[in-house]
Structures are given as C-alpha cells and as structure tokens.
Scaffold this motif. Structure first.
Motif, PDB file in Angstrom:
ATOM      1  N   GLY A   1       0.817  -1.219   0.000  1.00 17.55           N
ATOM      2  CA  GLY A   1       0.000   0.000   0.000  1.00 17.55           C
ATOM      3  C   GLY A   1       0.845   1.260   0.000  1.00 17.55           C
ATOM      4  O   GLY A   1       2.072   1.206   0.167  1.00 17.55           O
ATOM      5  N   SER A   2       0.171   2.389  -0.189  1.00 14.49           N
ATOM      6  CA  SER A   2       0.881   3.679  -0.227  1.00 14.49           C
ATOM      7  C   SER A   2       1.590   3.968   1.078  1.00 14.49           C
ATOM      8  O   SER A   2       2.616   4.632   1.091  1.00 14.49           O
ATOM      9  N   GLN A   3       0.994   3.524   2.177  1.00 15.71           N
ATOM     10  CA  GLN A   3       1.567   3.871   3.472  1.00 15.71           C
ATOM     11  C   GLN A   3       3.014   3.395   3.569  1.00 15.71           C
ATOM     12  O   GLN A   3       3.899   4.130   3.978  1.00 15.71           O
TER      13      GLN A   3
ATOM     14  N   TYR B   1      -3.127  14.716   3.912  1.00 14.30           N
ATOM     15  CA  TYR B   1      -3.405  13.317   4.265  1.00 14.30           C
ATOM     16  C   TYR B   1      -2.696  12.940   5.577  1.00 14.30           C
ATOM     17  O   TYR B   1      -1.459  12.947   5.634  1.00 14.30           O
TER      18      TYR B   1
ATOM     19  N   TYR C   1       5.164  16.823  -0.234  1.00 12.93           N
ATOM     20  CA  TYR C   1       4.189  15.749  -0.484  1.00 12.93           C
ATOM     21  C   TYR C   1       2.928  16.383  -1.077  1.00 12.93           C
ATOM     22  O   TYR C   1       2.382  17.329  -0.502  1.00 12.93           O
TER      23      TYR C   1
ATOM     24  N   THR D   1      -0.919  15.643  -3.594  1.00 13.35           N
ATOM     25  CA  THR D   1      -1.902  14.725  -4.188  1.00 13.35           C
ATOM     26  C   THR D   1      -2.534  15.456  -5.394  1.00 13.35           C
ATOM     27  O   THR D   1      -3.662  15.951  -5.292  1.00 13.35           O
TER      28      THR D   1
ATOM     29  N   TYR E   1      -6.200  15.431  -1.363  1.00  7.59           N
ATOM     30  CA  TYR E   1      -6.815  14.854  -0.171  1.00  7.59           C
ATOM     31  C   TYR E   1      -6.695  15.843   0.968  1.00  7.59           C
ATOM     32  O   TYR E   1      -5.590  16.276   1.283  1.00  7.59           O
TER      33      TYR E   1
ATOM     34  N   ASP F   1       1.425  11.493  -4.564  1.00  5.04           N
ATOM     35  CA  ASP F   1       0.535  10.400  -4.157  1.00  5.04           C
ATOM     36  C   ASP F   1      -0.685  10.413  -5.082  1.00  5.04           C
ATOM     37  O   ASP F   1      -1.538  11.290  -4.994  1.00  5.04           O
TER      38      ASP F   1
ATOM     39  N   TYR G   1      -3.317   8.449  -5.336  1.00  4.79           N
ATOM     40  CA  TYR G   1      -4.063   7.362  -4.704  1.00  4.79           C
ATOM     41  C   TYR G   1      -5.380   6.975  -5.355  1.00  4.79           C
ATOM     42  O   TYR G   1      -5.761   5.829  -5.323  1.00  4.79           O
TER      43      TYR G   1
ATOM     44  N   THR H   1      -1.553   3.046  -5.377  1.00 11.46           N
ATOM     45  CA  THR H   1      -2.099   1.989  -4.522  1.00 11.46           C
ATOM     46  C   THR H   1      -3.253   1.271  -5.215  1.00 11.46           C
ATOM     47  O   THR H   1      -3.900   1.849  -6.088  1.00 11.46           O
TER      48      THR H   1
ATOM     49  N   SER I   1      -5.588   0.196  -3.183  1.00 10.65           N
ATOM     50  CA  SER I   1      -6.602   0.291  -2.119  1.00 10.65           C
ATOM     51  C   SER I   1      -7.894   0.931  -2.603  1.00 10.65           C
ATOM     52  O   SER I   1      -8.961   0.599  -2.111  1.00 10.65           O
ATOM     53  N   LYS I   2      -7.800   1.887  -3.520  1.00 10.85           N
ATOM     54  CA  LYS I   2      -8.991   2.594  -3.979  1.00 10.85           C
ATOM     55  C   LYS I   2      -9.555   1.917  -5.223  1.00 10.85           C
ATOM     56  O   LYS I   2     -10.734   1.632  -5.305  1.00 10.85           O
TER      57      LYS I   2
ATOM     58  N   ARG J   1      -3.789  -4.869   0.427  1.00 14.47           N
ATOM     59  CA  ARG J   1      -2.486  -4.329   0.844  1.00 14.47           C
ATOM     60  C   ARG J   1      -1.452  -4.445  -0.281  1.00 14.47           C
ATOM     61  O   ARG J   1      -0.422  -5.086  -0.147  1.00 14.47           O
TER      62      ARG J   1
END
Ligand SMILES: Cc1ncc(COP(=O)(O)O)c(C=O)c1O
Length: 315
Positions: free
Chosen positions: A38-40, A64, A104, A106, A111, A139, A141, A169, A171-172, A179
C-alpha cells in the motif's frame, strides 16, 4: 512458495509499468517499480531513503494524515503549505519551504478537499523542485475515478529531471484489504529503495501479486474500472463531486467535527473529522464522507443519520 524479489514479482511490475504508462502518463520501466503493501509503506520507505531526521518536509494543508504520520515517524520537521482551488500554493511553498528536502502532494485529487492541481501549478512545482533540488512525493491514490474530464497526466510524466517519487495503490481502485501498492523511483535510487524494503519485511505476498497480474492481463481490471466509474458517477450526482470516492462536507462554524464524528459512529456511520487533516485547528470543521463502499440506499440512510447527528449537535 519461496522468497521473492524485494522489488516485487516481475510480471506484476511489468503490468503496472504498462498500465501507468498508458493511463497515467508515467514514464518508467518495470525495474523502477517497487511493490509495497500500500501507499503507506511506500511513503514510509520514501521517507526513510530520502530524508534525515530534522529535514524540512512541506505538506499540503489540509493534507493526508497518513503521510504526516510517515514523515513524522522519520523525525522530519513538517511545514504546512495551504491549498486553494488549483492545488498547493507554490508561491507559499517557495516562501515557507526554504531548504525543504521534499514536498508531499496529491495532484490528481487533493486529499481531502478534492481539487485537481492545475497545469500551471504543476509546472511551477516541478521548476521549484529542480531549482532547489527537493523531492516531490506524488501520491496518486485514486486517480482512476474521474467522472467528467479525462484524468490529468501525472507530475512524474512531466518531470525531466528525476525529482518525482510516484506513489500509487490498489486500495482505492480495487480494495484496501489487498495491501498492495507501489512506488516508482528514479533509476539511481532503485538499490536504496530495494535495500530498505528488504530490511523492512523483505517483499509483498507473491500470491496476491500473481493473482492481480492475471486480473490485469486478462482484461478484468480495465473492465472493473469502467464499471466502477459508471457506478461512482451515479453515486456522486447528488453532491456534484467530479472525482474520487469521497467528498468533504463543511460544518457551520463552532461545531466540533471530532464530536460529530464520534456521535455519528454511535449510529454506525463512519465519517472522519476534517480537522484531523490540519496541523492547526481550522476555522471550520467538516466531515470526510467516503462513498466507495456504500450503495445508493446506504448513502441515503447514512445522510439521514448524519443530519440527525449534526442537528443534535446544534440544538
Ligand atoms: C491520500 C491517500 N493516499 C493513500 C491512501 C491509501 O493508503 P494505502 O495504500 O496505504 O491503503 C489513502 C486512503 O485513504 C489516501 O487518502
């Protein structure tokens, strides 16, 4: 069943590189893609590789919280830079971000506020990074879900100087429980990123990477995105959001969004308070409403319950 490559399963990285090139204008080879959980993890590894404790890192305000956590864990000093309807204010970045090692952003879908960074801001941001030698951590995302205009090409694709670290990611576009995410890194940084991943948890589950590779190669992924875009467009008509899977509803001045969020949770509604995305308390709080996992009926019911919660808070 054996140990895999720290950078990820090669056919999966090839499929991602092809997808990113075709759909996001990302210019990269499979060798530059590190598969992450994941991005995290991508953010955490980027912070570890690129930054030292006490380094100055600029961040969108509001921004974020996951990114804030990753940079704070690395011991860096965070500098909030406000956003407007064109994205991060680069003039403010130039002023506040002197000696910053990274920023950082987006750009596709800010976000939490949801705007898209304008072409002018993108160019100004890249120029700033080249001039100062700072990194841009992009990011991307939820770039897949735009309902009106076509997705805007990534910053990474506009970057001729290797300043952009591109984070993505599944995730979306798919779902968070997979993950799986990735980071696209400039070629000369590949060994450092690979070593950091190896030291962290060696590599991502080959099984999930292999299944998702087949899912992409057999055309299901593209079909899924098309279907979801149609579905999401239907879900956002009421509220007029043009991208993504969440929107922000601002509350009246004086209403505590953390309190509203807590009370909404008692009614079974998950709505993150907007104030958690700020480094300092904002003048107006709000709620971040995700609608990616709810059908029309659930959205309707959720909004009704939220209204009761907010009205209870005013009374
Ligand atoms: C800005 C942003 N980046 C990344 C993610 C996804 O994080 P992960 O890939 O770690 O699940 C989210 C999820 O809400 C997000 O809002």
């Amino acid at each position: 069943m054996a140990y895999g490559d720290a950078m990820g399963y090669l056919p999966f990285r090839e499929a991602i590189a092809e997808y990113l090139g075709a759909v996001r204008g990302v210019r990269c080879e499979a060798s530059q893609i590190l598969v992450t959980t994941g991005s995290q993890q991508a953010l955490q590894i980027s912070a570890q590789v690129l930054l030292d404790p006490k380094d100055r890192v600029c961040m969108e305000e509001p921004g974020y919280p996951g990114a804030r956590q990753a940079f704070m864990t690395a011991g860096t000093h965070l500098i909030p830079v406000p956003v407007d309807d064109e994205g991060i204010k680069v003039a403010e970045l130039i002023r506040r971000g002197r000696d910053a090692r990274a920023v950082y952003v987006t750009p596709s879908h800010q976000y939490p506020m949801g705007m898209t960074m304008s072409a002018t801001r993108r160019m100004l941001l890249l120029n700033w990074a080249v001039r100062t030698g700072a990194w841009i951590i992009e990011d991307d995302y939820d770039s897949e879900y735009r309902f009106g205009s076509r997705p805007i090409a990534s910053l990474q694709g506009l970057d001729a100087d290797g300043r952009v670290i591109y984070v993505g990611t599944f995730s979306k576009v798919m779902f968070p429980a997979l993950r799986l995410g990735y980071v696209v890194v400039p070629k000369d940084l590949v060994p450092a990123f690979s070593a950091a991943r190896d030291a962290a948890d060696i590599f991502s589950s080959t099984l999930y990477q292999a299944v998702l590779t087949d899912f992409i190669r057999e055309g299901h992924f593209a079909r899924h995105i098309r279907r979801m875009r149609m579905l999401m467009r239907g879900r956002t008509e009421v509220i007029g959001a043009e991208a993504g899977m969440h929107l922000v509803a601002l509350l009246q001045r004086g209403i505590n969004d953390v309190e509203v969020s807590r009370k909404a949770a008692h009614r079974g509604i998950s709505a993150m308070p907007l104030s958690v995305c700020y480094s300092k308390a904002p003048t107006r709080g709000g709620l971040i409403l995700g609608y990616g996992g709810a059908n029309a009926h659930q959205i309707h019911d959720g909004i009704r319950k939220l209204r009761m919660t907010v009205e209870g808070q005013i009374a």
